[in-house]
Design a protein around this motif. Structure first.
Motif, PDB file in Angstrom:
ATOM      1  N   GLY A  92      26.611 -87.492 -33.997  1.00 40.72           N
ATOM      2  CA  GLY A  92      25.102 -86.981 -34.535  1.00 40.72           C
ATOM      3  C   GLY A  92      25.407 -85.331 -34.540  1.00 40.72           C
ATOM      4  N   PRO A  93      26.048 -84.694 -33.452  1.00 35.11           N
ATOM      5  CA  PRO A  93      25.988 -83.340 -33.414  1.00 35.11           C
ATOM      6  C   PRO A  93      26.660 -82.868 -34.655  1.00 35.11           C
ATOM      7  CG  PRO A  93      26.293 -84.001 -31.482  1.00 35.11           C
ATOM      8  CD  PRO A  93      26.204 -85.288 -32.175  1.00 35.11           C
ATOM      9  N   ALA A  94      27.754 -83.409 -34.931  1.00 30.36           N
ATOM     10  CA  ALA A  94      28.548 -82.960 -36.355  1.00 30.36           C
ATOM     11  C   ALA A  94      27.736 -83.038 -37.506  1.00 30.36           C
ATOM     12  CB  ALA A  94      29.717 -83.763 -36.465  1.00 30.36           C
ATOM     13  N   GLU A  95      26.904 -84.182 -37.726  1.00 33.11           N
ATOM     14  CA  GLU A  95      25.881 -84.687 -38.796  1.00 33.11           C
ATOM     15  C   GLU A  95      24.870 -83.376 -38.823  1.00 33.11           C
ATOM     16  OE1 GLU A  95      23.282 -87.815 -40.910  1.00 33.11           O
ATOM     17  OE2 GLU A  95      25.069 -88.396 -39.824  1.00 33.11           O
ATOM     18  N   ILE A  96      24.318 -83.100 -37.818  1.00 31.88           N
ATOM     19  CA  ILE A  96      23.354 -81.948 -37.672  1.00 31.88           C
ATOM     20  C   ILE A  96      23.729 -80.690 -38.232  1.00 31.88           C
ATOM     21  CG2 ILE A  96      21.708 -80.716 -36.143  1.00 31.88           C
ATOM     22  CD1 ILE A  96      20.784 -83.392 -36.835  1.00 31.88           C
ATOM     23  N   GLU A  97      25.018 -80.261 -37.612  1.00 27.54           N
ATOM     24  CA  GLU A  97      25.609 -79.027 -38.041  1.00 27.54           C
ATOM     25  C   GLU A  97      25.708 -78.878 -39.386  1.00 27.54           C
ATOM     26  OE1 GLU A  97      29.782 -76.698 -37.037  1.00 27.54           O
ATOM     27  OE2 GLU A  97      29.326 -78.301 -35.860  1.00 27.54           O
ATOM     28  N   ALA A  98      26.560 -80.168 -40.047  1.00 28.30           N
ATOM     29  CA  ALA A  98      26.317 -80.067 -41.300  1.00 28.30           C
ATOM     30  C   ALA A  98      25.435 -80.103 -42.157  1.00 28.30           C
ATOM     31  CB  ALA A  98      27.245 -81.501 -42.034  1.00 28.30           C
ATOM     32  N   LEU A  99      23.967 -80.504 -41.720  1.00 26.11           N
ATOM     33  CA  LEU A  99      22.742 -80.523 -42.717  1.00 26.11           C
ATOM     34  C   LEU A  99      22.369 -78.666 -42.229  1.00 26.11           C
ATOM     35  CD1 LEU A  99      20.569 -82.498 -43.521  1.00 26.11           C
ATOM     36  CD2 LEU A  99      19.387 -81.664 -41.270  1.00 26.11           C
ATOM     37  N   ASN A 100      22.747 -78.246 -41.208  1.00 29.38           N
ATOM     38  CA  ASN A 100      22.202 -77.083 -41.001  1.00 29.38           C
ATOM     39  C   ASN A 100      23.116 -75.897 -41.768  1.00 29.38           C
ATOM     40  OD1 ASN A 100      20.164 -77.712 -39.184  1.00 29.38           O
ATOM     41  ND2 ASN A 100      21.674 -77.387 -37.496  1.00 29.38           N
ATOM     42  N   GLY A 102      24.329 -76.867 -44.754  1.00 27.30           N
ATOM     43  CA  GLY A 102      24.019 -77.053 -46.108  1.00 27.30           C
ATOM     44  C   GLY A 102      25.146 -78.210 -46.683  1.00 27.30           C
ATOM     45  N   SER A 103      26.271 -78.609 -45.822  1.00 22.84           N
ATOM     46  CA  SER A 103      26.984 -79.612 -46.316  1.00 22.84           C
ATOM     47  C   SER A 103      26.570 -80.831 -46.706  1.00 22.84           C
ATOM     48  CB  SER A 103      28.148 -79.564 -45.443  1.00 22.84           C
ATOM     49  OG  SER A 103      28.626 -78.383 -45.032  1.00 22.84           O
ATOM     50  N   ILE A 104      25.448 -81.393 -46.183  1.00 23.92           N
ATOM     51  CA  ILE A 104      24.643 -82.380 -46.513  1.00 23.92           C
ATOM     52  C   ILE A 104      23.204 -82.185 -46.701  1.00 23.92           C
ATOM     53  CG2 ILE A 104      26.347 -83.886 -45.602  1.00 23.92           C
ATOM     54  CD1 ILE A 104      23.952 -84.624 -43.294  1.00 23.92           C
ATOM     55  N   ASP A 105      22.473 -83.050 -47.584  1.00 25.85           N
ATOM     56  CA  ASP A 105      20.818 -82.594 -47.747  1.00 25.85           C
ATOM     57  C   ASP A 105      20.362 -83.778 -47.143  1.00 25.85           C
ATOM     58  OD1 ASP A 105      21.679 -80.489 -49.699  1.00 25.85           O
ATOM     59  OD2 ASP A 105      22.148 -82.191 -51.001  1.00 25.85           O
ATOM     60  N   ILE A 106      20.667 -84.741 -47.173  1.00 25.71           N
ATOM     61  CA  ILE A 106      19.953 -86.096 -46.323  1.00 25.71           C
ATOM     62  C   ILE A 106      20.944 -86.790 -45.537  1.00 25.71           C
ATOM     63  CG2 ILE A 106      18.803 -88.280 -47.022  1.00 25.71           C
ATOM     64  CD1 ILE A 106      18.130 -87.028 -49.781  1.00 25.71           C
ATOM     65  N   GLY A 107      20.522 -87.254 -44.515  1.00 26.64           N
ATOM     66  CA  GLY A 107      21.583 -88.295 -43.621  1.00 26.64           C
ATOM     67  C   GLY A 107      20.737 -89.379 -42.779  1.00 26.64           C
TER      68      GLY A 107
END
Length: 368
Positions: A92-100, A102-107
């Motif tokens: 999860g932390p890696a996905e949140i980092e990506a969201l912050n 701008g590497s992903i928009d929706i997760g």
């Protein structure tokens, strides 16, 4: 307000967690999706406001909505000429980092990781906009070492990550049974070892752990190695319902492209409807996506029981989000958070209403 231990207590990770880092130093992988050439507009008949939407998820069965939606083109059908760029994560932390970033928009992500991301950003990073899964989390143990829930003292139990959804659930359960555990280090009457899901089976086989509180398919994989299910987390929640996976979106993307977010939510509802209508094919399609992402499909002995234990839902079960946050506070992992605004069900309710279905509750966590 934020999780007290995440970051500064990374050094408390045990040896098996270090092994996880060696196997997956980045914590994620990536794959690109492109819209079919013949598809030029969304299902609504109008071109959407973004050329691309970046979607994140885990190659886990508890993320089955995302797996099926991507594999069967259900998101793409709604998005039309808006292309999908997908990326998968192991934590999860890696996905949140990506969201912050701008590497992903929706997760698709576990609720406690979403809560942590929201709190750490002081309420500016994300919104929870829909549900995906309930259930599919179990305490699985070595029956030679643990024969009942009274045998946990002195044992070593794994969870996927410090402060994650399953970690908080185990710490809360142990505290309720009178066991004392230092949340940061995992040391105490029961040793809690933060261990990446894909490392857990090897840790179990080597005897490094006596059991694990883990989501599917890791729980069923351990069963094939001789472990037994000691507790299904469903039994701890009213009606057996609790959020395992929710859908998040960056606030920036939600503000700029609500039509794209709405299209993804329509695709999510379509994926869950397909899962219910044809569970056998949906299960097989989810497995195809897992194979494409990880290189390995799940054998029937793991896939079948794991899939059967998960409820795929559209409701984010906001009331259980608050309960999960309270559990993290009680464990000492989280200062009392302000969660108002973490949930925005405006678009989900719009999609549900259009489908002739009732709106869902935000449990007082919605945007004011």
């Amino acid at each position: 307000m934020q999780y007290r231990t995440i970051g500064r207590m990374a050094v408390a990770a045990v040896a098996v967690t270090a092994a996880a880092g060696l196997l997956s130093s980045c914590g994620y992988g990536a794959s690109a999706e492109t819209a079919p050439a013949k598809q030029t507009e969304g299902a609504s008949g109008a071109k959407l406001s973004a050329d691309t939407v970046k979607i994140g998820y885990f190659p886990n069965l508890t993320h089955g909505t995302a797996l099926v939606g991507l594999q069967d083109g259900l998101f793409q059908k709604e998005l039309g000429s808006t292309r999908i760029k997908s990326q998968f994560f192991n934590a999860g932390p890696a996905e949140i980092e990506a969201l912050n970033a701008g590497s992903i928009d929706i997760g698709w992500i576990g609720p406690n990781s979403a809560i942590n991301g929201y709190v750490k950003s002081h309420g500016t990073s994300l919104r929870i906009i829909g549900g995906a899964a309930s259930g599919g989390v179990k305490l699985v143990v070595n029956p030679a070492r643990i024969s009942s829930l009274k045998d946990l003292r002195g044992k070593r139990l794994a969870t996927p990550q410090l402060g994650g959804t399953q970690d908080v659930a185990l710490l809360n359960y142990l505290a309720g049974k009178g066991y004392k555990v230092d949340a940061a280090s995992g040391a105490g009457d029961v040793s809690v070892l933060r261990t990446e899901n894909k490392v857990v089976p090897e840790a179990y086989k080597s005897g490094s752990i006596d059991g694990a509180w883990v989501p599917e398919p890791t729980a069923s994989r351990l069963v094939t190695l001789g472990a037994k299910v000691l507790l299904d987390e469903k039994s701890l929640w009213p009606g057996g319902k609790f959020a395992t996976t929710d859908i998040i979106v960056s606030q920036k993307f939600l503000t700029a492209h609500p039509d794209v977010v709405e299209a993804v939510l329509r695709g999510s509802l379509a994926a869950n409807a397909f899962i219910k209508a044809d569970p056998k094919k949906a299960k097989a399609d989810a497995n195809l996506r897992i194979k494409a992402d990880t290189g390995n499909a799940l054998p029937p002995a793991i896939l079948d029981p794991a899939w059967a234990s998960i409820d795929f839902i559209d409701d984010p079960l906001a009331g259980t989000l608050r309960a999960g946050a309270d559990h993290a506070v009680a464990a000492g992992l989280l200062d009392k958070p302000e969660l108002s605004g973490i949930v925005d069900l405006t678009l989900l309710d719009k999609v549900l209403t259009a489908a002739g279905r009732p709106a869902v509750a935000d449990a007082g966590l919605g945007v004011k």
